[in-house]
Structures are given as structure tokens and as C-alpha cells.
Design an enzyme around this catalytic site. Structure first.
Site, short mmCIF file in Angstrom:
data_model
loop_
_atom_site.label_atom_id
_atom_site.label_comp_id
_atom_site.label_asym_id
_atom_site.label_seq_id
_atom_site.Cartn_x
_atom_site.Cartn_y
_atom_site.Cartn_z
N HIS A 179 -3.66 -8.16 -3.77
CA HIS A 179 -3.77 -7.12 -2.74
C HIS A 179 -4.29 -7.68 -1.43
O HIS A 179 -3.70 -7.46 -0.37
CB HIS A 179 -4.69 -5.99 -3.21
CG HIS A 179 -4.85 -4.92 -2.18
ND1 HIS A 179 -3.84 -4.02 -1.90
CD2 HIS A 179 -5.86 -4.62 -1.33
CE1 HIS A 179 -4.24 -3.21 -0.93
NE2 HIS A 179 -5.46 -3.55 -0.57
N ASP A 199 0.83 -1.21 0.00
CA ASP A 199 0.00 0.00 0.00
C ASP A 199 0.86 1.26 0.00
O ASP A 199 1.83 1.37 0.76
CB ASP A 199 -0.90 0.04 1.23
CG ASP A 199 -1.88 -1.12 1.28
OD1 ASP A 199 -1.52 -2.23 0.86
OD2 ASP A 199 -3.01 -0.91 1.77
N ASN A 259 -8.41 -2.73 -2.92
CA ASN A 259 -9.81 -2.47 -2.59
C ASN A 259 -10.16 -0.99 -2.66
O ASN A 259 -11.34 -0.62 -2.79
CB ASN A 259 -10.12 -3.00 -1.19
CG ASN A 259 -9.32 -2.30 -0.10
OD1 ASN A 259 -8.08 -2.28 -0.16
ND2 ASN A 259 -9.98 -1.73 0.89
N HIS A 260 -9.16 -0.10 -2.62
CA HIS A 260 -9.45 1.34 -2.71
C HIS A 260 -9.60 1.81 -4.15
O HIS A 260 -10.05 2.94 -4.37
CB HIS A 260 -8.35 2.15 -2.01
CG HIS A 260 -8.53 2.24 -0.53
ND1 HIS A 260 -9.01 3.35 0.10
CD2 HIS A 260 -8.32 1.31 0.44
CE1 HIS A 260 -9.07 3.14 1.41
NE2 HIS A 260 -8.66 1.89 1.63
N HIS A 267 -1.02 4.62 -0.64
CA HIS A 267 -2.00 5.57 -0.12
C HIS A 267 -1.57 7.03 -0.28
O HIS A 267 -1.38 7.76 0.70
CB HIS A 267 -2.33 5.26 1.34
CG HIS A 267 -3.26 4.10 1.50
ND1 HIS A 267 -4.53 4.09 0.95
CD2 HIS A 267 -3.11 2.90 2.13
CE1 HIS A 267 -5.12 2.93 1.24
NE2 HIS A 267 -4.27 2.19 1.94
N HIS A 325 -2.53 -4.77 2.03
CA HIS A 325 -3.87 -4.57 2.59
C HIS A 325 -3.92 -4.33 4.08
O HIS A 325 -4.96 -3.89 4.60
CB HIS A 325 -4.75 -5.77 2.21
CG HIS A 325 -6.22 -5.58 2.41
ND1 HIS A 325 -6.88 -4.42 2.09
CD2 HIS A 325 -7.18 -6.43 2.90
CE1 HIS A 325 -8.16 -4.55 2.35
NE2 HIS A 325 -8.37 -5.77 2.84
N ASP A 375 -3.93 -0.07 -3.76
CA ASP A 375 -4.15 1.00 -2.78
C ASP A 375 -3.17 2.14 -3.00
O ASP A 375 -2.34 2.46 -2.14
CB ASP A 375 -4.08 0.47 -1.36
CG ASP A 375 -5.39 -0.18 -0.93
OD1 ASP A 375 -6.24 -0.43 -1.80
OD2 ASP A 375 -5.57 -0.43 0.28
#
Length: 376
Positions: free
Chosen positions: A230, A115, A176-177, A117, A305, A144
Site C-alpha cells: 500500500h 485506493d 493505512n486506513h 475509499h 496511498h 484503503d
């Protein structure tokens, strides 16, 4: 595959540079003098626009403002038309790939990134310290890329441009984002409409990104021995090849195989399956991992994740009774003072970890359990 691999601790340059002020990584090795090294013509898509996008974002000064939309935006911010053009090229490049990206041993060594972000500063640091794709280094990013930060647009644009320019060296998976509902709740939609407030440009930019996310593959197979995704496994997946039956472009449904690959989590004490604590996807035990790896002839599963209290110091975690690694690559995530890591796979299919140390992680007295136990 050996389990007791080396851990190499990496840091950032100690120059009076803008990047250092944001995260505060420990110093270990200097960065290359040329942040965009020599390009190998045999691996470059002949597209000057993509090259320009990469240089603009990679060389951009870091924003001093923490709130998007105010004065002091980074110099690498792209125009409305630039983003639209880049996303169209990105969709074209992503759709050339299968739902399972197969990375042969000839493309190793490989850096696996968890991730990010919206942490464009640390993403650029990862490229600095692990090598440029044009110089024979490969990257697999596990999703992500956005939300929970203010530079998700720049993060995705840089990665899409690199994936288009080096299609055999930079691989992006879906997290998932990377879907509409999650971006509405965790910041990316707000980032789009704040940075592009004219008319409905912000909404159109957001929709354009969502359409591009719908084209991302969700799984990778490295040397036919290491599976990467992920989230995790799914009770709806009998064989790894089931993933290839998923048609793109596609949204992430609320239930089923694609949902589980992007949302599920391993759980140490669990046997079999149960509903996830997130209320989306499943939790699975070490026995599920062992059985799946034997069935598919795999040595290891690498996923992202999650970031929990046991990962704050290392940035990664081995599952105790199964060949599964969780890696998280965004340092000082939401001011949690956590270290970050990437997984390195060598040309001989051996692994080790590069850990990026945040200077403040040992100084904080905050309880990691109060930071929110996992990355949603």
C-alpha cells in the site's frame, strides 16, 4: 519489463442506470448483461451464504442519499448478524495466507487496484470492465477500502466475500486506513454507529471490522518480479522476507516496518530517506527503489496511498528515475473530479493501464493543490 506500456481508457455504461449518476464516467464499452457471470465450480468455496452476500451487494441499487442513516440506504446493506458471520469467515480465509501473498504466473492476468475509499459504485465498475474472478481474472487490492465515504461497510463485505469465494483469484492487502485510530478520524467509525444505532451494535460492528483488518497481509509478490504494497519501502526492511516475520493478527504500530509499508511515500527529488511529510512513516528516493529492486531481483514496485495534482488526469504515476508505479482507483475522490486507474498485468508479465475518466474533471476550475495534495 518494458516501461512504455499502453494506456486503455475505460468508461461506464450509458444506460439510465443508478451507477452512472454518481460518478459520471465517460462511455466507451457496454457492461456485461449479467453482472454476476457464470461461476466455475472448481474455484468456488461451497458456501451459499457467501454467494448470497456477493449477489446482494453487487446487484444492489445505489443509494440516492449521501448521508448515511437516512432513508434510501442501498438494498445491499447487510444485517448485524450477516456482517458478523461474514467477518468470521473472512478472518479464517485471510489467516490461511502468509504475510507476503505470492501470486504465480498461472494466476495471471491480474488487475491491481489502488485506493477505493468506500466507493462501492466504482469498485463494481472495475469488476464489470475487467472480468469476474470466476472466469479466470485475478485481482490484487492494495488497501484503503474504507473512510472518506458512506459505503465502506458494503465495500469491505463485498471484497471479503469475494476473497473467501475465490481465494486464489482475489487478494486483499492492508492499507493505512485499515486500523482503529485512522477509522476514528476519517469516517468509518461514524458510518458503523450511524448504520447500526441499536444499543452498542455499531461499536461492536466496528470492533469486528478492526479485528478482521488485523488479519490482512501487507505485501504481494507477482511472478517473483513485481512487489506490491500500500505505502512503500522501509529502512527497517533489509530483505523482502523480513515482512514474513511479522505475526498476525496485529495492529499497525506508530513506528517500524509494518507502519512504513502502509504509510511511506516515494519522493522524486530525494536521495535516501527522510521523515514523511505525513509525520508517519518515511519518504524514500529513487536510489532506494533502484537498490532494493536490484537486491531482490525485482522488475517493478506497485503501490497506492497517494493522489496528487500530477495524477488527476491519469490516475497513476511512474516514478521518473526508478521502477515504481503509484496507482489510485477511486474516481471523483471527495469531489476532486479526478480520473482513476488500475494496473493490468498480462499473462506474459507485461503491464498496461485502464483509466476511468470522470466526465467533470476537465470542467472544474478548482486548483488540485487546494484539494489536499495527497490521500492520507
Amino acid at each position: 519489463m518494458a516501461r512504455d506500456q499502453d494506456v486503455y481508457t475505460e468508461g461506464d455504461n450509458d444506460d439510465d442506470d443508478e451507477e452512472e449518476e454518481d460518478e459520471g464516467a465517460e462511455v466507451s464499452t457496454p457492461e456485461p448483461t449479467d453482472p454476476v457471470p457464470r461461476i466455475l465450480p472448481s474455484e468456488v468455496w461451497d458456501h451459499g451464504f457467501v454467494n448470497e452476500v456477493i449477489e446482494r451487494i453487487f446487484l444492489a441499487k445505489v443509494a440516492t442519499e449521501k448521508v448515511p442513516g437516512k432513508k434510501g440506504k442501498p438494498d445491499g446493506t447487510l444485517s448485524y448478524l450477516d456482517i458478523g458471520k461474514l467477518l468470521a469467515l473472512g478472518r479464517k480465509s485471510l489467516m490461511r495466507q502468509k504475510m507476503i501473498v505470492r501470486i504465480p504466473e498461472k494466476e495471471l492476468p491480474l488487475t491491481v487496484v489502488g485506493d477505493i475509499h468506500s466507493n462501492i459504485i466504482h469498485l463494481r465498475r472495475i469488476f464489470h470492465t475487467n472480468g469476474w474472478p470466476g472466469d479466470g481474472h485475478s485481482y490484487l487490492l492494495l488497501g484503503d477500502y474504507i473512510d472518506r465515504g458512506t459505503q465502506g461497510i458494503e465495500t469491505v463485505c463485498l471484497l471479503l466475500a469475494l476473497q473467501y469465494r475465490y481465494p486464489t483469484r482475489v487478494h486483499m492487502l492492508r492499507g493505512n486506513h485499515e486500523e482503529a485510530n485512522t477509522t476514528l478520524n476519517y469516517g468509518f467509525y461514524e458510518e458503523c454507529i450511524t448504520k447500526f444505532p441499536t444499543g452498542n451494535q455499531g461499536y461492536q460492528i466496528w470492533r469486528n471490522f478492526i479485528q478482521t483488518f488485523d488479519c490482512l497481509p501487507v505485501c504481494a509478490l507477482v511472478g517473483n518480479k513485481i512487489a506490491c504494497m500500500h505505502g512503500g519501502l522501509s529502512p527497517h526492511m533489509n530483505r523482502l522476507q523480513d515482512v514474513e516475520a511479522i505475526q498476525r493478527p496485529t495492529t499497525i504500530p506508530a513506528y517500524g516496518l509494518l507502519c512504513d509499508i502502509t504509510w511511506s511515500d516515494p519522493e522524486e527529488q530525494l536521495q535516501g530517506w527522510k521523515m514523511s511529510k505525513r509525520w508517519v512513516g518515511f519518504a524514500f528516493g529513487a536510489d532506494v527503489v533502484e537498490q532494493f529492486c536490484r537486491q531482490e531481483g525485482l522488475d517493478l514496485i506497485i503501490r497506492a496511498h497517494q493522489i496528487d495534482k500530477n495524477m488527476y488526469q491519469a490516475g497513476y504515476r511512474w516514478m521518473k528515475r526508478a521502477p515504481l508505479i503509484t496507482v489510485f482507483s477511486s474516481m471523483n475522490y471527495q469531489n476532486a473530479h479526478n480520473n482513476a486507474a488500475v494496473v493490468k498485468i498480462t499473462s506474459k508479465m507485461r503491464i498496461y493501464f485502464v483509466v476511468y475518466k470522470c466526465r467533470t474533471w476537465q470542467k472544474t476550475k478548482q486548483d488540485p493543490d487546494k484539494q489536499g495534495g495527497c490521500c492520507e
